[in-house]
Design a protein around this motif. Structure first.
Motif, PDB file in Angstrom:
ATOM      1  N   ILE A 232       0.864  -1.182   0.000  1.00  0.00           N
ATOM      2  CA  ILE A 232       0.000   0.000   0.000  1.00  0.00           C
ATOM      3  C   ILE A 232       0.899   1.230   0.000  1.00  0.00           C
ATOM      4  N   LEU A 233       0.869   1.986  -1.092  1.00  0.00           N
ATOM      5  CA  LEU A 233       1.732   3.164  -1.245  1.00  0.00           C
ATOM      6  C   LEU A 233       0.886   4.408  -1.500  1.00  0.00           C
ATOM      7  N   ALA A 234       1.273   5.508  -0.872  1.00  0.00           N
ATOM      8  CA  ALA A 234       0.553   6.766  -1.068  1.00  0.00           C
ATOM      9  C   ALA A 234       1.557   7.913  -1.168  1.00  0.00           C
ATOM     10  N   HIS A 235       1.299   8.823  -2.122  1.00  0.00           N
ATOM     11  CA  HIS A 235       2.168   9.993  -2.251  1.00  0.00           C
ATOM     12  C   HIS A 235       1.450  11.087  -3.033  1.00  0.00           C
ATOM     13  N   GLU A 236       1.761  12.322  -2.686  1.00  0.00           N
ATOM     14  CA  GLU A 236       1.090  13.456  -3.349  1.00  0.00           C
ATOM     15  C   GLU A 236       1.543  13.648  -4.800  1.00  0.00           C
ATOM     16  N   THR A 237       2.673  13.057  -5.188  1.00  0.00           N
ATOM     17  CA  THR A 237       3.143  13.218  -6.577  1.00  0.00           C
ATOM     18  C   THR A 237       2.546  12.177  -7.528  1.00  0.00           C
ATOM     19  N   TYR A 238       1.835  11.177  -6.994  1.00  0.00           N
ATOM     20  CA  TYR A 238       1.284  10.130  -7.853  1.00  0.00           C
ATOM     21  C   TYR A 238       0.077  10.667  -8.621  1.00  0.00           C
ATOM     22  N   HIS A 239       0.178  10.657  -9.940  1.00  0.00           N
ATOM     23  CA  HIS A 239      -0.892  11.149 -10.818  1.00  0.00           C
ATOM     24  C   HIS A 239      -2.069  10.178 -10.739  1.00  0.00           C
ATOM     25  N   THR A 258      -1.885  -4.984  -4.467  1.00  0.00           N
ATOM     26  CA  THR A 258      -1.286  -3.650  -4.361  1.00  0.00           C
ATOM     27  C   THR A 258      -2.347  -2.554  -4.441  1.00  0.00           C
ATOM     28  N   ILE A 259      -2.207  -1.575  -3.556  1.00  0.00           N
ATOM     29  CA  ILE A 259      -3.066  -0.383  -3.585  1.00  0.00           C
ATOM     30  C   ILE A 259      -2.156   0.838  -3.685  1.00  0.00           C
ATOM     31  N   VAL A 260      -2.394   1.664  -4.709  1.00  0.00           N
ATOM     32  CA  VAL A 260      -1.620   2.896  -4.891  1.00  0.00           C
ATOM     33  C   VAL A 260      -2.576   4.078  -4.751  1.00  0.00           C
ATOM     34  N   LEU A 261      -2.185   5.036  -3.919  1.00  0.00           N
ATOM     35  CA  LEU A 261      -3.047   6.192  -3.654  1.00  0.00           C
ATOM     36  C   LEU A 261      -2.403   7.490  -4.112  1.00  0.00           C
ATOM     37  N   SER A 262      -3.207   8.313  -4.758  1.00  0.00           N
ATOM     38  CA  SER A 262      -2.802   9.672  -5.118  1.00  0.00           C
ATOM     39  C   SER A 262      -3.315  10.596  -4.011  1.00  0.00           C
ATOM     40  N   LYS A 263      -2.379  11.108  -3.192  1.00  0.00           N
ATOM     41  CA  LYS A 263      -2.780  11.867  -2.005  1.00  0.00           C
ATOM     42  C   LYS A 263      -3.212  13.289  -2.354  1.00  0.00           C
ATOM     43  N   GLY A 264      -4.367  13.653  -1.826  1.00  0.00           N
ATOM     44  CA  GLY A 264      -4.840  15.032  -1.943  1.00  0.00           C
ATOM     45  C   GLY A 264      -4.882  15.662  -0.561  1.00  0.00           C
ATOM     46  N   GLU A 265      -5.221  16.958  -0.485  1.00  0.00           N
ATOM     47  CA  GLU A 265      -5.239  17.632   0.820  1.00  0.00           C
ATOM     48  C   GLU A 265      -6.257  17.017   1.765  1.00  0.00           C
ATOM     49  N   LYS A 266      -7.503  16.866   1.266  1.00  0.00           N
ATOM     50  CA  LYS A 266      -8.564  16.319   2.110  1.00  0.00           C
ATOM     51  C   LYS A 266      -8.922  14.884   1.733  1.00  0.00           C
ATOM     52  N   TYR A 267      -9.003  14.636   0.406  1.00  0.00           N
ATOM     53  CA  TYR A 267      -9.359  13.303  -0.073  1.00  0.00           C
ATOM     54  C   TYR A 267      -8.263  12.743  -0.980  1.00  0.00           C
ATOM     55  N   SER A 268      -8.144  11.439  -0.975  1.00  0.00           N
ATOM     56  CA  SER A 268      -7.174  10.770  -1.835  1.00  0.00           C
ATOM     57  C   SER A 268      -7.878   9.720  -2.673  1.00  0.00           C
ATOM     58  N   LYS A 269      -7.385   9.525  -3.914  1.00  0.00           N
ATOM     59  CA  LYS A 269      -7.932   8.517  -4.812  1.00  0.00           C
ATOM     60  C   LYS A 269      -7.044   7.283  -4.760  1.00  0.00           C
ATOM     61  N   ALA A 270      -7.676   6.112  -4.709  1.00  0.00           N
ATOM     62  CA  ALA A 270      -6.922   4.861  -4.614  1.00  0.00           C
ATOM     63  C   ALA A 270      -7.303   3.912  -5.726  1.00  0.00           C
ATOM     64  N   ALA A 308      -6.603  11.755   5.857  1.00  0.00           N
ATOM     65  CA  ALA A 308      -6.246  11.564   7.264  1.00  0.00           C
ATOM     66  C   ALA A 308      -6.410  10.113   7.720  1.00  0.00           C
ATOM     67  N   LYS A 309      -7.184   9.326   6.970  1.00  0.00           N
ATOM     68  CA  LYS A 309      -7.450   7.933   7.375  1.00  0.00           C
ATOM     69  C   LYS A 309      -6.524   6.907   6.709  1.00  0.00           C
ATOM     70  N   ILE A 310      -5.624   7.374   5.848  1.00  0.00           N
ATOM     71  CA  ILE A 310      -4.805   6.437   5.066  1.00  0.00           C
ATOM     72  C   ILE A 310      -3.960   5.529   5.957  1.00  0.00           C
ATOM     73  N   ASP A 311      -3.300   6.084   6.954  1.00  0.00           N
ATOM     74  CA  ASP A 311      -2.410   5.269   7.792  1.00  0.00           C
ATOM     75  C   ASP A 311      -3.175   4.197   8.564  1.00  0.00           C
ATOM     76  N   VAL A 312      -4.342   4.574   9.095  1.00  0.00           N
ATOM     77  CA  VAL A 312      -5.166   3.603   9.825  1.00  0.00           C
ATOM     78  C   VAL A 312      -5.662   2.530   8.867  1.00  0.00           C
ATOM     79  N   ARG A 314      -4.241   1.561   6.074  1.00  0.00           N
ATOM     80  CA  ARG A 314      -3.101   0.712   5.692  1.00  0.00           C
ATOM     81  C   ARG A 314      -2.882  -0.384   6.740  1.00  0.00           C
ATOM     82  N   LYS A 315      -2.911   0.006   8.008  1.00  0.00           N
ATOM     83  CA  LYS A 315      -2.668  -0.952   9.098  1.00  0.00           C
ATOM     84  C   LYS A 315      -3.769  -2.010   9.138  1.00  0.00           C
ATOM     85  N   LYS A 316      -5.033  -1.570   9.102  1.00  0.00           N
ATOM     86  CA  LYS A 316      -6.158  -2.504   9.222  1.00  0.00           C
ATOM     87  C   LYS A 316      -6.248  -3.432   8.017  1.00  0.00           C
TER      88      LYS A 316
END
Length: 444
Positions: A232-239, A258-270, A308-312, A314-316
Motif C-alpha cells: 500500500i503506497l501513497a504519495h502526493e506526486t502520484y498522478h 497492491t493499492i496505490v493512492l494519489s494523495k490530496g489535501e482532504k481526499y485521496s484517490k486509490a 487523514a485515514k490512510i495510515d489507519v 493501511r494498518k487494518k
C-alpha cells in the motif's frame, strides 16, 4: 456523455446528473455503460429531476441496489459486452433502423479483451467474432489507429488489443479527457481520424512517461527485503490517472495485492489490483466505513478515502489481508498443460492449437514442458541484452527458441548445457519462410 475523471470521478453521481440535465433540459433517460450498480446517490438525483436510468454494469453489487428504471447486470461478462447485448435488443424493437446484426462487435471485443475478462463462454464469443470484425473494420478512426500503432490489419489478436490499441484509447481519459477517444471511434472523416490517432499516440507516450515516474518512486518505496503480504503506497506526486497502471505493474513485479493512492489535501484517490485467489473488492467492502465511495470486482477496484485515514486504513487492511494471503497464494505459478518431446512439434500440432484462439486470461495459450534439452547455442539479444536467443536439440530434432526477459541467465546457459524448459509453440516468418519456434515461459 463521458465524465471528466479528475473533477467528476467515475460513472454516475449526483453532480454529473445535474450537469447533464442543465446542458440538456429535455433529458428524460440516462443509460449507463460499465458503471452505475453502486450509484445510489446519482440515480436518486436523476429520479428527483424526472430522469429514468437504465443501468448496464458488470461490477460487484453493493448492499442495496439503486432505484433505477431497469438494471442489466452480471459479473460474468464485461461492460462492453453488456452494452452490445442491450443495443442488440433495442435494434430488435426498431427493425427499420439500418443497422447490421454484427455492428459494434469489434468494440465489444476490444472492451472484453482489455478489461481482462476470462475468454471463455460468452466472453470468448465476443473476443472471437469481435476480433474477426475488428480485422475487417472500415471505421476510419480504427484504421488510422492501426497505422499509428504500426499494426497490420488482418493480423490483429488479443496481444495487439491489449498492448497497442487499448493503451492508446485508454490514455486520453487517464491524462486529459476521454472524449477524443470516442471521437476517434465515431468519426467518418479520414483526415480527422489521422489527427486524432496522432493525438492518442502522443498522449499515450506522455502516459507512459508519467507511469514510469510513479513506478520509479514506488519501487524505491518498497522494501524488497521485508516485503509484506500486501503493498500500500501513497504519495502526493502520484498522478491519479495512472495509479491503476502503476498498481498493475507492481503486482507483476512483486506478486502482491497492491493499492496505490494519489494523495490530496482532504481526499485521496486509490486504485487496487489483486492476484489470483484474493478477492480485493470483497476485502475492501469489509472496511467500507473507512472510504467515501468506490467499487470494482475481485481483481481490481478503486475508491476515495479521506487522506487523514490512510495510515489507519493501511494498518487494518494489511492485518486483515495478511490472515488470508498464505505463502501458497503468494507464490507465482506457471501452469503447464503437457509434457512433450521435440519430435512431436509439427505443423499439425500448431494447426490444432490455433483452434484454441483467441487465447488469453481464462483460456491461456497451451504451455508444454520438455526435460533435459541440450543447448547448442545461446546468445543475448535486445537493446539492453535482456533476452535470450537459443538453439535447442532433443530427440535429434533442432529448433530455435526465444526467451524474453531471461538475458540474466546468459552466463549459466551455455553451449552443451542441459535445461528443462516450459514453452508455447509459435510461428516465425522471415523472408516468406515459415518456421516453428518456441517461446520460452520458464527455464530450469
Amino acid at each position: 456523455y463521458i465524465p471528466e475523471r479528475f473533477n467528476e470521478g467515475y460513472g454516475l453521481n449526483a453532480r454529473s446528473v445535474k450537469n447533464i440535465k442543465s446542458q440538456n433540459p429535455d433529458l428524460k433517460l440516462i443509460i449507463t455503460v460499465d458503471n452505475g450498480i453502486v450509484a445510489n446517490d446519482g440515480v436518486k438525483k436523476a429520479n428527483e429531476l424526472g430522469i429514468d436510468v437504465i443501468i448496464t454494469d458488470h461490477h460487484q453489487k453493493g448492499k442495496k441496489l439503486p432505484k433505477a428504471y431497469a438494471i442489466i447486470h452480471t459479473t460474468l461478462i464485461g461492460g462492453a459486452g453488456l452494452a452490445w447485448i442491450l443495443s442488440r435488443e433495442i435494434k430488435r424493437k426498431f427493425p427499420n433502423l439500418n443497422i447490421k446484426k454484427k455492428d459494434g462487435l469489434e468494440l465489444a471485443a476490444m472492451g472484453t479483451i482489455s478489461d481482462q475478462f476470462p475468454l471463455i463462454g460468452a466472453n470468448r464469443s465476443f473476443a472471437k467474432y469481435g476480433l474477426e470484425a475488428l480485422n475487417e473494420t472500415k471505421r476510419s478512426g480504427l484504421l488510422s489507429l492501426f497505422e499509428e500503432s504500426t499494426i497490420e490489419k488482418g493480423k490483429i489478436g488479443t496481444y495487439e488489443v491489449n498492448f497497442m490499441i487499448a493503451p492508446r484509447l485508454n490514455a486520453m481519459g487517464r491524462i486529459v479527457h476521454a472524449i477524443d477517444s470516442l471521437r476517434l471511434i465515431c468519426t467518418k472523416d479520414p483526415t480527422k481520424a489521422r489527427e486524432l490517432a496522432q493525438l492518442l499516440g502522443k498522449t499515450n507516450r506522455e502516459r507512459q512517461k508519467v507511469v514510469n515516474e510513479v513506478l520509479l518512486h514506488a519501487r524505491e518505496s518498497v522494501d524488497e527485503k521485508n516485503l509484506g503480504r500486501v503493498i500500500i503506497l501513497a504519495h502526493e506526486t502520484y498522478h491519479e490517472g495512472v495509479i491503476g497502471l502503476a498498481a498493475s505493474k507492481l503486482v507483476e513485479r512483486f506478486y502482491r495485492p497492491t493499492i496505490v493512492l494519489s494523495k490530496g489535501e482532504k481526499y485521496s484517490k486509490a486504485s487496487a489490483r489483486s492476484i489470483t485467489g484474493f478477492n480485493i473488492i470483497e476485502a475492501l467492502r469489509k472496511m467500507e466505513d473507512m472510504w467515501v465511495e468506490g467499487g470494482g470486482h475481485p481483481m481490481a477496484a478503486g475508491f476515495t478515502i479521506e487522506t487523514a485515514k490512510i495510515d489507519v486504513f493501511r494498518k487494518k487492511f494489511s492485518e486483515a489481508a495478511g490472515s488470508i494471503l498464505t505463502d501458497e497464494l503468494l507464490t507465482r505459478r506457471l501452469k503447464v498443460d503437457l509434457e512433450i518431446d521435440f519430435n512431436q512439434l509439427k505443423w499439425e500440432l500448431f494447426g490444432a492449437l490455433k483452434d484454441f484462439e483467441p487465447t488469453g486470461i481464462g483460456n491461456p495459450t497451451p504451455t508444454f514442458v520438455t526435460y533435459d534439452v541440450e543447448v547448442l547455442d545461446a546468445r543475448v539479444v535486445g537493446k539492453d541484452a535482456s533476452h535470450l536467443k537459443l538453439t535447442l536439440r532433443k530427440d535429434d530434432k533442432v529448433i530455435k527458441a526465444i526467451a524474453f526477459g531471461f538475458g540474466k541467465l546468459s552466463q549459466e546457459i551455455t553451449p552443451d548445457s542441459h535445461v528443462d524448459i516450459a514453452y508455447t509453440l509459435q510461428e516465425n516468418v522471415w523472408n516468406n519462410e515459415r518456421k516453428l519456434e518456441l517461446k520460452v515461459r520458464d527455464i530450469q
